[in-house]
Write an enzyme that holds these catalytic residues in place. Structure first.
Site, PDB file in Angstrom:
ATOM      1  N   ASP A   1       0.860  -1.184   0.000  1.00 48.66           N
ATOM      2  CA  ASP A   1       0.000   0.000   0.000  1.00 48.66           C
ATOM      3  C   ASP A   1       0.896   1.233   0.000  1.00 48.66           C
ATOM      4  OD1 ASP A   1      -2.433   1.445   0.137  1.00 48.66           O
ATOM      5  OD2 ASP A   1      -2.081   1.805   2.267  1.00 48.66           O
TER       6      ASP A   1
ATOM      7  N   ASN B   1      -2.161  12.835  -4.270  1.00 46.64           N
ATOM      8  CA  ASN B   1      -3.182  13.333  -5.195  1.00 46.64           C
ATOM      9  C   ASN B   1      -3.582  14.765  -4.872  1.00 46.64           C
ATOM     10  OD1 ASN B   1      -3.526  11.105  -6.916  1.00 46.64           O
ATOM     11  ND2 ASN B   1      -4.894  10.073  -5.478  1.00 46.64           N
TER      12      ASN B   1
ATOM     13  N   ASP C   1      -1.546   9.034 -10.633  1.00 46.01           N
ATOM     14  CA  ASP C   1      -1.643   7.921 -11.584  1.00 46.01           C
ATOM     15  C   ASP C   1      -0.264   7.533 -12.108  1.00 46.01           C
ATOM     16  OD1 ASP C   1      -4.359   7.872 -11.283  1.00 46.01           O
ATOM     17  OD2 ASP C   1      -4.807   8.939 -13.149  1.00 46.01           O
TER      18      ASP C   1
ATOM     19  N   GLU D   1      -4.606   2.228  -4.351  1.00 49.63           N
ATOM     20  CA  GLU D   1      -3.145   2.248  -4.338  1.00 49.63           C
ATOM     21  C   GLU D   1      -2.560   0.982  -3.726  1.00 49.63           C
ATOM     22  OE1 GLU D   1      -4.504   4.354  -0.525  1.00 49.63           O
ATOM     23  OE2 GLU D   1      -5.182   4.108  -2.604  1.00 49.63           O
TER      24      GLU D   1
END
Length: 329
Positions: A209, A217, A226, A252
């Site tokens: 993770d 973000n 991304d 993620e």
């Protein structure tokens, strides 16, 4: 039953061909036998019985490759026997059989079989004129139309195979990262459990993770987020063996499935991946992206949900303890 036919194109084709052959060839077989034409009647019955046997085999085993090839060979041999005995009347069966062959076998195999069948028929009539065709004109017309039919059947079958392979790939991978998707992961985990029970194979998973991904973000934008996910997958894969698989578990989170892995080596591999990601996965301002990981070996008499749950709990512990670390279940 309908769901299985919908999900398996080749099983559906074998079943459809078997049904058509049984319905339309059986009456001809009975008629030929009743009129004394034993060779053609027996050939027709062999074709029908072979079709039924191939369909049953495909349904019971799930294998559609071998019964497809078997039927294609039987159809070609049967067509030659029928044409040699019935002459021009048997030639009409060649055209639907050409189509069937390209639905039953791989395009290249179907081409070889169809060319062999047509070659035998043409060579026979050239060596022994009027055996099948009444004139060279009929022979030439048959050769041209049969080869044209085979050519277009090949183009259609080849294009269909490419499209099915593309759709299969799209259905099995995550469109953003190129890693395996969740649907494929579940199937692979089920298979791992079966192999553990039957063969005692050793399987391990590493659940990753990315740390503080929401902040990435928020601070850098979703495009950068991304990009981090896209770059992460080859970084993980570069540390693995060719047989190991990387899957996007969700958001993620990523999972690595490893076979023939020793329990003591699993957290060491996860740590190696963690270090490589921290060193090479950098944000535009040079800050390192880190990840947390939980590892778990598949235990005897454990289903894949329990196995995955233990890895998830180990990952949760790694994040709870401060992130950027590996915890073994």
């Amino acid at each position: 039953m309908l769901a299985r036919l919908k999900d398996n194109f080749y099983l559906a084709m074998i079943s459809l061909v078997g049904l058509i052959i049984t319905l339309f060839v059986t009456p001809y077989a009975i008629y030929r036998l009743s009129t004394g034409n034993l060779i053609v009647g027996i050939a027709d019955l062999l074709i029908v019985s072979s079709a039924i046997a191939a369909v049953i085999y495909a349904w019971r085993t799930g294998d559609t490759v071998r019964p497809g090839k078997f039927l294609a060979v039987v159809f070609c041999a049967g067509a030659v026997i029928v044409c040699l005995n019935l002459g021009i009347s048997g030639v009409f069966w060649i055209y639907p059989l050409l189509v069937f062959i390209f639905f039953l076998a791989a395009p290249l195999t179907a081409v070889l079989l169809s060319m062999a069948m047509l070659g035998v028929l043409i060579a026979t009539d050239l060596l022994w004129p009027t055996t099948i065709f009444e004139s060279h004109y009929q022979l030439t017309a048959f050769a041209v139309t049969a080869f044209i039919s085979s050519f277009f059947a090949y183009v259609f079958a080849y294009r269909t195979q490419l499209q099915r392979n593309e759709l299969k790939q799209l259905a099995s991978i995550d469109s953003l990262t190129g890693a395996g998707n969740r649907h494929t992961l579940n199937a692979e985990l089920e298979l791992a459990v079966q192999l553990k029970q039957k063969l005692g194979s050793r399987f391990g998973v590493i659940l990753f993770d990315l740390d503080h991904f929401k902040q990435i973000n928020d601070n850098y934008g979703h495009r950068i987020g991304d990009d981090m996910l896209i770059r992460l997958v080859p970084l993980i894969a570069s540390t693995l063996r060719q047989s190991d698989r990387v899957f996007r578990y969700g958001g993620e989170e990523f999972l690595v499935l490893l076979r023939d892995m020793q329990a003591e080596d699993l957290p060491l591999l996860a740590e190696k991946i963690r270090q490589r990601v921290e060193a090479q996965l950098l944000l535009p301002d040079g800050k390192a992206v880190t990840l947390s990981a939980g590892t778990a070996m598949l235990q005897t008499a454990e289903d894949w949900e329990q196995w995955l749950h233990r890895a998830d709990m180990a990952l949760y512990q790694a994040k709870h303890q401060g992130r950027n670390q590996v915890v073994a279940a």
